[in-house]
Write a protein that holds these residues in place. Structure first.
Motif, PDB file in Angstrom:
ATOM      1  N   UNK A 138      10.314  -1.327 -28.517  1.00 16.84           N
ATOM      2  CA  UNK A 138      10.696  -1.809 -26.730  1.00 16.84           C
ATOM      3  C   UNK A 138      12.050  -2.526 -26.938  1.00 16.84           C
ATOM      4  N   UNK A 139      12.138  -3.504 -27.806  1.00 21.48           N
ATOM      5  CA  UNK A 139      13.334  -4.397 -27.780  1.00 21.48           C
ATOM      6  C   UNK A 139      14.729  -3.223 -28.018  1.00 21.48           C
ATOM      7  N   UNK A 140      14.543  -2.434 -28.962  1.00 19.07           N
ATOM      8  CA  UNK A 140      15.432  -1.772 -29.298  1.00 19.07           C
ATOM      9  C   UNK A 140      16.076  -0.496 -28.103  1.00 19.07           C
ATOM     10  N   UNK A 141      14.611   0.078 -27.461  1.00 23.84           N
ATOM     11  CA  UNK A 141      14.935   0.906 -26.379  1.00 23.84           C
ATOM     12  C   UNK A 141      15.505   0.351 -25.272  1.00 23.84           C
ATOM     13  N   UNK A 142      14.858  -0.655 -24.815  1.00 22.08           N
ATOM     14  CA  UNK A 142      15.440  -1.262 -23.519  1.00 22.08           C
ATOM     15  C   UNK A 142      16.727  -1.639 -23.837  1.00 22.08           C
ATOM     16  N   UNK A 143      17.350  -2.500 -25.082  1.00 22.15           N
ATOM     17  CA  UNK A 143      18.422  -2.899 -25.192  1.00 22.15           C
ATOM     18  C   UNK A 143      19.495  -1.653 -25.251  1.00 22.15           C
ATOM     19  N   UNK A 144      19.094  -0.396 -26.027  1.00 17.43           N
ATOM     20  CA  UNK A 144      19.977   0.553 -26.061  1.00 17.43           C
ATOM     21  C   UNK A 144      20.178   1.295 -24.629  1.00 17.43           C
ATOM     22  N   UNK A 145      18.963   1.341 -23.973  1.00 15.28           N
ATOM     23  CA  UNK A 145      19.304   1.863 -22.513  1.00 15.28           C
ATOM     24  C   UNK A 145      20.070   1.246 -21.768  1.00 15.28           C
ATOM     25  N   UNK A 146      19.924  -0.067 -21.672  1.00 18.94           N
ATOM     26  CA  UNK A 146      20.597  -0.861 -20.736  1.00 18.94           C
ATOM     27  C   UNK A 146      22.217  -0.759 -21.232  1.00 18.94           C
ATOM     28  N   UNK A 147      22.332  -1.105 -22.471  1.00 16.07           N
ATOM     29  CA  UNK A 147      23.959  -0.532 -23.238  1.00 16.07           C
ATOM     30  C   UNK A 147      24.392   0.679 -22.519  1.00 16.07           C
ATOM     31  N   UNK A 148      23.669   1.712 -23.006  1.00 13.83           N
ATOM     32  CA  UNK A 148      24.131   3.035 -22.458  1.00 13.83           C
ATOM     33  C   UNK A 148      24.450   3.128 -20.826  1.00 13.83           C
ATOM     34  N   UNK A 149      23.476   2.685 -20.135  1.00 12.16           N
ATOM     35  CA  UNK A 149      23.640   2.774 -18.671  1.00 12.16           C
ATOM     36  C   UNK A 149      24.777   1.946 -18.179  1.00 12.16           C
ATOM     37  N   UNK A 150      25.132   0.761 -18.920  1.00 13.01           N
ATOM     38  CA  UNK A 150      26.124  -0.248 -18.623  1.00 13.01           C
ATOM     39  C   UNK A 150      27.426   0.242 -19.033  1.00 13.01           C
ATOM     40  N   UNK A 151      27.704   1.481 -19.653  1.00 15.03           N
ATOM     41  CA  UNK A 151      28.726   1.988 -20.424  1.00 15.03           C
ATOM     42  C   UNK A 151      29.288   1.243 -21.693  1.00 15.03           C
ATOM     43  N   UNK A 152      28.500   0.616 -22.359  1.00 11.37           N
ATOM     44  CA  UNK A 152      28.792  -0.044 -23.513  1.00 11.37           C
ATOM     45  C   UNK A 152      29.510   0.891 -24.708  1.00 11.37           C
ATOM     46  N   UNK A 153      28.744   2.140 -24.766  1.00 12.85           N
ATOM     47  CA  UNK A 153      29.398   3.004 -25.667  1.00 12.85           C
ATOM     48  C   UNK A 153      30.630   3.553 -25.380  1.00 12.85           C
ATOM     49  N   UNK A 154      31.181   3.512 -24.468  1.00 11.91           N
ATOM     50  CA  UNK A 154      32.352   4.228 -23.920  1.00 11.91           C
ATOM     51  C   UNK A 154      32.468   5.498 -24.426  1.00 11.91           C
ATOM     52  N   UNK A 155      33.231   5.880 -25.416  1.00 14.56           N
ATOM     53  CA  UNK A 155      33.734   7.128 -25.738  1.00 14.56           C
ATOM     54  C   UNK A 155      32.818   7.564 -27.021  1.00 14.56           C
ATOM     55  N   UNK A 156      31.746   6.506 -27.485  1.00  9.95           N
ATOM     56  CA  UNK A 156      31.012   6.797 -28.616  1.00  9.95           C
ATOM     57  C   UNK A 156      30.179   8.037 -28.115  1.00  9.95           C
ATOM     58  N   UNK A 157      29.754   8.693 -28.892  1.00  9.04           N
ATOM     59  CA  UNK A 157      28.407   9.598 -28.754  1.00  9.04           C
ATOM     60  C   UNK A 157      27.258   9.101 -28.451  1.00  9.04           C
ATOM     61  N   UNK A 158      26.488   8.581 -27.480  1.00 11.00           N
ATOM     62  CA  UNK A 158      25.570   7.972 -27.242  1.00 11.00           C
ATOM     63  C   UNK A 158      24.245   8.464 -27.868  1.00 11.00           C
ATOM     64  N   UNK A 159      24.167   9.859 -27.796  1.00 11.99           N
ATOM     65  CA  UNK A 159      23.022  10.588 -28.372  1.00 11.99           C
ATOM     66  C   UNK A 159      23.090  10.479 -29.969  1.00 11.99           C
ATOM     67  N   UNK A 160      24.360  10.451 -30.396  1.00 10.57           N
ATOM     68  CA  UNK A 160      24.545  10.455 -31.985  1.00 10.57           C
ATOM     69  C   UNK A 160      23.999   9.010 -32.465  1.00 10.57           C
ATOM     70  N   UNK A 161      24.461   7.944 -31.578  1.00 13.76           N
ATOM     71  CA  UNK A 161      24.098   6.459 -31.885  1.00 13.76           C
ATOM     72  C   UNK A 161      22.558   6.367 -31.956  1.00 13.76           C
ATOM     73  N   UNK A 162      22.179   7.027 -30.844  1.00 13.03           N
ATOM     74  CA  UNK A 162      20.625   6.754 -30.713  1.00 13.03           C
ATOM     75  C   UNK A 162      20.058   7.480 -31.863  1.00 13.03           C
TER      76      UNK A 162
END
Length: 175
Positions: A138-162
Motif C-alpha cells: 500500500x505504501x508503494x501503490x499510494x506513493x506511486x499513484x500520488x506521484x503519477x497523479x501529480x505529474x512527477x513522472x513527466x515524460x517517463x512512461x508511467x506504465x513502464x515504471x510501474x
C-alpha cells in the motif's frame, strides 16, 4: 437553518463537494454546515467533529476503489486493486493525499486493505507477514499513484515504471 432529517451521507456529500471545490483546508464544521444550511451543532450528532468529516472523506476515497472478485487468482486481485487505487488518484488528485494523513478507520474504508490481506494469505504468506507485506504494497501503490497523479513522472512512461517496480515487489513477495 434548522432543517430536519440530516444524514451522515448528506454531510459527507457536502464535505466532499466543499473539499473538491475549495480544497481540504476549507473543510470545517462551520463551512460544511453552511453548505447544508444548518447550524454546526446539527452536524455533531451524525459526524462527531472535524475528524469525523475527514474520516468520511477517507471512506469515500476508499469506497471508489473497485474491489476485485474474490474468486480471481491472488495476483490478479492485487493487480486490479492497485489499478483501482491509481484510477482514484488520477480522478481526485487534490483529495487523494488525504490517504497519507489519515488512517482508514471505518469498515467501508478498510475493505481494500482486507481484500489485500486475503490475497496475500492466498499467496502463501505467513500470517505474521501479511500485515507487513500489505503495508509495503500500500505504501508503494499510494506513493506511486500520488506521484503519477501529480505529474512527477513527466515524460517517463508511467506504465513502464510501474511494471518495473511491481515486478520487483512480486519478486520479493514470492521469494
Amino acid at each position: 437553518m434548522g432543517r430536519r432529517g440530516l444524514t451522515r451521507s448528506e454531510i459527507i456529500d457536502a464535505t466532499w463537494d466543499l473539499a473538491a471545490q475549495r480544497g481540504l483546508a476549507a473543510v470545517t464544521m462551520r463551512s460544511v454546515a453552511e453548505q447544508l444550511d444548518v447550524t454546526p451543532m446539527a452536524l455533531y450528532r451524525h459526524i462527531g467533529d472535524k475528524q469525523g468529516l475527514l474520516d468520511g472523506l477517507v471512506e469515500r476515497l476508499h469506497g471508489e476503489i473497485p474491489i476485485p472478485d474474490a474468486a480471481l487468482p491472488w495476483r490478479e486481485r492485487l493487480t486490479l486493486l492497485a489499478g483501482g487505487i491509481r484510477a482514484v488518484a488520477r480522478k481526485h488528485p487534490d483529495l487523494f493525499p488525504l490517504l497519507f494523513h489519515r488512517p482508514a478507520v471505518t469498515p467501508a474504508a478498510q475493505r481494500p486493505r482486507e481484500t489485500a490481506y486475503a490475497a496475500l494469505r492466498e499467496a502463501g504468506l505467513a500470517e505474521d507477514d501479511v500485515v507487513r507485506a500489505e503495508r509495503l504494497l500500500s505504501t508503494f501503490i499510494l506513493g506511486f499513484a500520488a506521484s503519477e497523479a501529480g505529474g512527477r513522472f513527466g515524460r517517463l512512461d508511467a506504465e513502464a515504471e510501474y511494471a518495473y517496480a511491481a515486478g520487483l515487489i512480486e519478486m520479493i513477495l514470492t521469494k
